[in-house]
Scaffold this motif. Structure first.
Motif, PDB file in Angstrom:
ATOM      1  N   PHE A   1       0.835  -1.206   0.000  1.00 57.87           N
ATOM      2  CA  PHE A   1       0.000   0.000   0.000  1.00 57.87           C
ATOM      3  C   PHE A   1       0.867   1.252   0.000  1.00 57.87           C
ATOM      4  CE2 PHE A   1      -3.948  -2.224   1.717  1.00 57.87           C
ATOM      5  CZ  PHE A   1      -4.684  -1.962   0.574  1.00 57.87           C
ATOM      6  N   SER A   2       1.958   1.212   0.774  1.00 52.96           N
ATOM      7  CA  SER A   2       2.869   2.354   0.829  1.00 52.96           C
ATOM      8  C   SER A   2       3.530   2.587  -0.527  1.00 52.96           C
ATOM      9  CB  SER A   2       3.934   2.109   1.905  1.00 52.96           C
ATOM     10  OG  SER A   2       4.868   3.170   1.939  1.00 52.96           O
ATOM     11  N   GLN A   3       3.951   1.504  -1.178  1.00 53.51           N
ATOM     12  CA  GLN A   3       4.562   1.627  -2.498  1.00 53.51           C
ATOM     13  C   GLN A   3       3.562   2.143  -3.529  1.00 53.51           C
ATOM     14  OE1 GLN A   3       5.972  -2.390  -2.996  1.00 53.51           O
ATOM     15  NE2 GLN A   3       8.000  -1.936  -2.166  1.00 53.51           N
ATOM     16  N   ALA A   4       2.324   1.684  -3.430  1.00 54.71           N
ATOM     17  CA  ALA A   4       1.281   2.158  -4.348  1.00 54.71           C
ATOM     18  C   ALA A   4       1.038   3.644  -4.154  1.00 54.71           C
ATOM     19  CB  ALA A   4      -0.011   1.380  -4.124  1.00 54.71           C
ATOM     20  N   SER A   5       0.995   4.082  -2.900  1.00 58.00           N
ATOM     21  CA  SER A   5       0.784   5.497  -2.607  1.00 58.00           C
ATOM     22  C   SER A   5       1.939   6.348  -3.124  1.00 58.00           C
ATOM     23  CB  SER A   5       0.623   5.693  -1.094  1.00 58.00           C
ATOM     24  OG  SER A   5       0.462   7.059  -0.771  1.00 58.00           O
ATOM     25  N   GLY A   6       3.177   5.854  -2.899  1.00 55.80           N
ATOM     26  CA  GLY A   6       4.347   6.584  -3.386  1.00 55.80           C
ATOM     27  C   GLY A   6       4.359   6.700  -4.902  1.00 55.80           C
ATOM     28  N   ALA A   7       4.040   5.597  -5.587  1.00 53.57           N
ATOM     29  CA  ALA A   7       4.008   5.621  -7.057  1.00 53.57           C
ATOM     30  C   ALA A   7       2.911   6.554  -7.560  1.00 53.57           C
ATOM     31  CB  ALA A   7       3.783   4.206  -7.594  1.00 53.57           C
ATOM     32  N   ARG A   8       1.773   6.595  -6.859  1.00 55.40           N
ATOM     33  CA  ARG A   8       0.684   7.472  -7.268  1.00 55.40           C
ATOM     34  C   ARG A   8       1.073   8.935  -7.126  1.00 55.40           C
ATOM     35  NH1 ARG A   8      -2.993   4.896  -9.950  1.00 55.40           N
ATOM     36  NH2 ARG A   8      -3.567   3.514  -8.226  1.00 55.40           N
ATOM     37  N   ILE A   9       1.792   9.261  -6.052  1.00 59.87           N
ATOM     38  CA  ILE A   9       2.253  10.638  -5.851  1.00 59.87           C
ATOM     39  C   ILE A   9       3.240  11.026  -6.944  1.00 59.87           C
ATOM     40  CG2 ILE A   9       3.603  12.126  -4.327  1.00 59.87           C
ATOM     41  CD1 ILE A   9       2.376  10.598  -1.969  1.00 59.87           C
ATOM     42  N   GLN A  10       4.164  10.123  -7.260  1.00 59.00           N
ATOM     43  CA  GLN A  10       5.131  10.394  -8.322  1.00 59.00           C
ATOM     44  C   GLN A  10       4.428  10.535  -9.668  1.00 59.00           C
ATOM     45  OE1 GLN A  10       7.699   6.956  -7.670  1.00 59.00           O
ATOM     46  NE2 GLN A  10       9.299   8.279  -6.851  1.00 59.00           N
ATOM     47  N   SER A  11       3.427   9.718  -9.882  1.00 51.86           N
ATOM     48  CA  SER A  11       2.672   9.794 -11.135  1.00 51.86           C
ATOM     49  C   SER A  11       1.976  11.144 -11.274  1.00 51.86           C
ATOM     50  CB  SER A  11       1.637   8.664 -11.189  1.00 51.86           C
ATOM     51  OG  SER A  11       0.782   8.824 -12.307  1.00 51.86           O
TER      52      SER A  11
ATOM     53  N   LYS B   1       0.731   2.546 -13.661  1.00 51.59           N
ATOM     54  CA  LYS B   1       0.647   1.088 -13.780  1.00 51.59           C
ATOM     55  C   LYS B   1       1.265   0.423 -12.543  1.00 51.59           C
ATOM     56  CE  LYS B   1       0.128  -2.886 -16.065  1.00 51.59           C
ATOM     57  NZ  LYS B   1       0.913  -3.804 -15.227  1.00 51.59           N
ATOM     58  N   ARG B   2       2.380   0.952 -12.112  1.00 52.95           N
ATOM     59  CA  ARG B   2       3.040   0.394 -10.921  1.00 52.95           C
ATOM     60  C   ARG B   2       2.159   0.580  -9.690  1.00 52.95           C
ATOM     61  NH1 ARG B   2       7.191   2.142  -7.045  1.00 52.95           N
ATOM     62  NH2 ARG B   2       8.264   0.282  -6.327  1.00 52.95           N
TER      63      ARG B   2
ATOM     64  N   ARG C   1       0.776  -2.498  -7.434  1.00 53.24           N
ATOM     65  CA  ARG C   1       1.073  -2.615  -6.018  1.00 53.24           C
ATOM     66  C   ARG C   1      -0.202  -2.597  -5.170  1.00 53.24           C
ATOM     67  NH1 ARG C   1       4.265  -5.609  -5.465  1.00 53.24           N
ATOM     68  NH2 ARG C   1       4.483  -5.049  -3.267  1.00 53.24           N
ATOM     69  N   PHE C   2      -1.207  -1.840  -5.636  1.00 50.03           N
ATOM     70  CA  PHE C   2      -2.479  -1.809  -4.917  1.00 50.03           C
ATOM     71  C   PHE C   2      -3.160  -3.169  -4.984  1.00 50.03           C
ATOM     72  CE2 PHE C   2      -7.039  -0.994  -4.533  1.00 50.03           C
ATOM     73  CZ  PHE C   2      -7.076  -0.231  -3.372  1.00 50.03           C
ATOM     74  N   GLU C   3      -3.143  -3.770  -6.175  1.00 49.23           N
ATOM     75  CA  GLU C   3      -3.728  -5.105  -6.319  1.00 49.23           C
ATOM     76  C   GLU C   3      -2.969  -6.121  -5.474  1.00 49.23           C
ATOM     77  OE1 GLU C   3      -6.466  -6.061  -7.839  1.00 49.23           O
ATOM     78  OE2 GLU C   3      -6.887  -3.974  -8.361  1.00 49.23           O
ATOM     79  N   ALA C   4      -1.636  -5.985  -5.445  1.00 49.20           N
ATOM     80  CA  ALA C   4      -0.828  -6.897  -4.629  1.00 49.20           C
ATOM     81  C   ALA C   4      -1.168  -6.732  -3.150  1.00 49.20           C
ATOM     82  CB  ALA C   4       0.662  -6.636  -4.860  1.00 49.20           C
ATOM     83  N   ALA C   5      -1.404  -5.491  -2.726  1.00 46.40           N
ATOM     84  CA  ALA C   5      -1.761  -5.235  -1.325  1.00 46.40           C
ATOM     85  C   ALA C   5      -3.074  -5.922  -0.961  1.00 46.40           C
ATOM     86  CB  ALA C   5      -1.868  -3.726  -1.076  1.00 46.40           C
TER      87      ALA C   5
END
Length: 205
Positions: A45-55, A135-136, A140-144
């Motif tokens: 979830f943290s990685q998904a949030s970070g990737a979303r912010i970068q996106s 996409k990342r 990551r959200f699906e993986a969470a």
């Protein structure tokens, strides 16, 4: 108490202790796995949030680049309409590399499209990066969600094994021998079913 009854009681007690011990270990293992998968869920979830912010940052960069190109193109259109060739050339020299590619493709195509921005060659900086990060983030959200379900599965097994402990302890009460057997056999059956299900779950060390 007869010798047969005494032998049965000893055997029964040994089986009960064995079931209780194994079930206690299995319960602890399920708790450990539930905790591990919960940690994996938090990380994902943290990685998904970070990737979303970068996106979002990359999308903002692409929008800013698009706005700059649109402003320059608007001035170019005005220069063409006013037949100011020197100004038109001056503006064309200030096209960004990304817009230049689309502009040249637009000219080569006979300017059939409504403008260079409609050309597939126009890709402002940050567009591809935003797509990759989006996409990342989705992955990551699906993986969470998957990790969360795995943790829940192990947590449910702890409840099942707790039932085994309860039935086994209940079978040791001073009740009818037949009922004690039924309770212990039921506990063993539920425990074996829990183990069979647990063996299908992924393990996280």
């Amino acid at each position: 108490m007869s010798r047969a009854d005494e032998s049965f009681t000893k055997t029964f007690d040994v089986v009960c202790v064995f079931v209780l011990s194994i079930t206690a270990v299995l319960t602890a293992w399920c708790g450990f796995e539930a905790s591990k998968w919960g940690g994996e869920m938090s990380i994902a979830f943290s990685q998904a949030s970070g990737a979303r912010i970068q996106s979002t940052a990359e999308e903002s960069r692409a929008n800013a680049a698009r706005q700059y190109d649109l402003t320059i193109y608007t001035e170019w259109v005005r220069a063409v309409q006013d037949d100011r060739d020197e100004l038109r050339t001056f503006i064309e020299d200030r096209f960004t590399p990304e817009f230049r590619v689309a502009f040249d493709a637009w000219n080569a195509d006979g300017r059939q499209a409504l403008g260079p921005f409609r050309m597939e060659q126009y890709v402002p900086p940050g567009t591809n990066e935003a797509a990759v990060l989006n996409k990342r983030a989705d992955d990551r959200f699906e993986a969470a969600l998957v990790h969360n379900q795995r943790g829940d599965n192990y947590a449910l097994l702890t409840v099942l094994f707790a039932l085994v402990l309860f039935l086994t302890a209940l079978s040791q009460r001073d009740i009818a021998t037949r009922m004690r057997r039924v309770l212990l056999m039921l506990a063993i059956a539920i425990g074996l079913a829990g183990v069979a299900v647990m063996l299908t779950f992924p393990i996280k060390i």
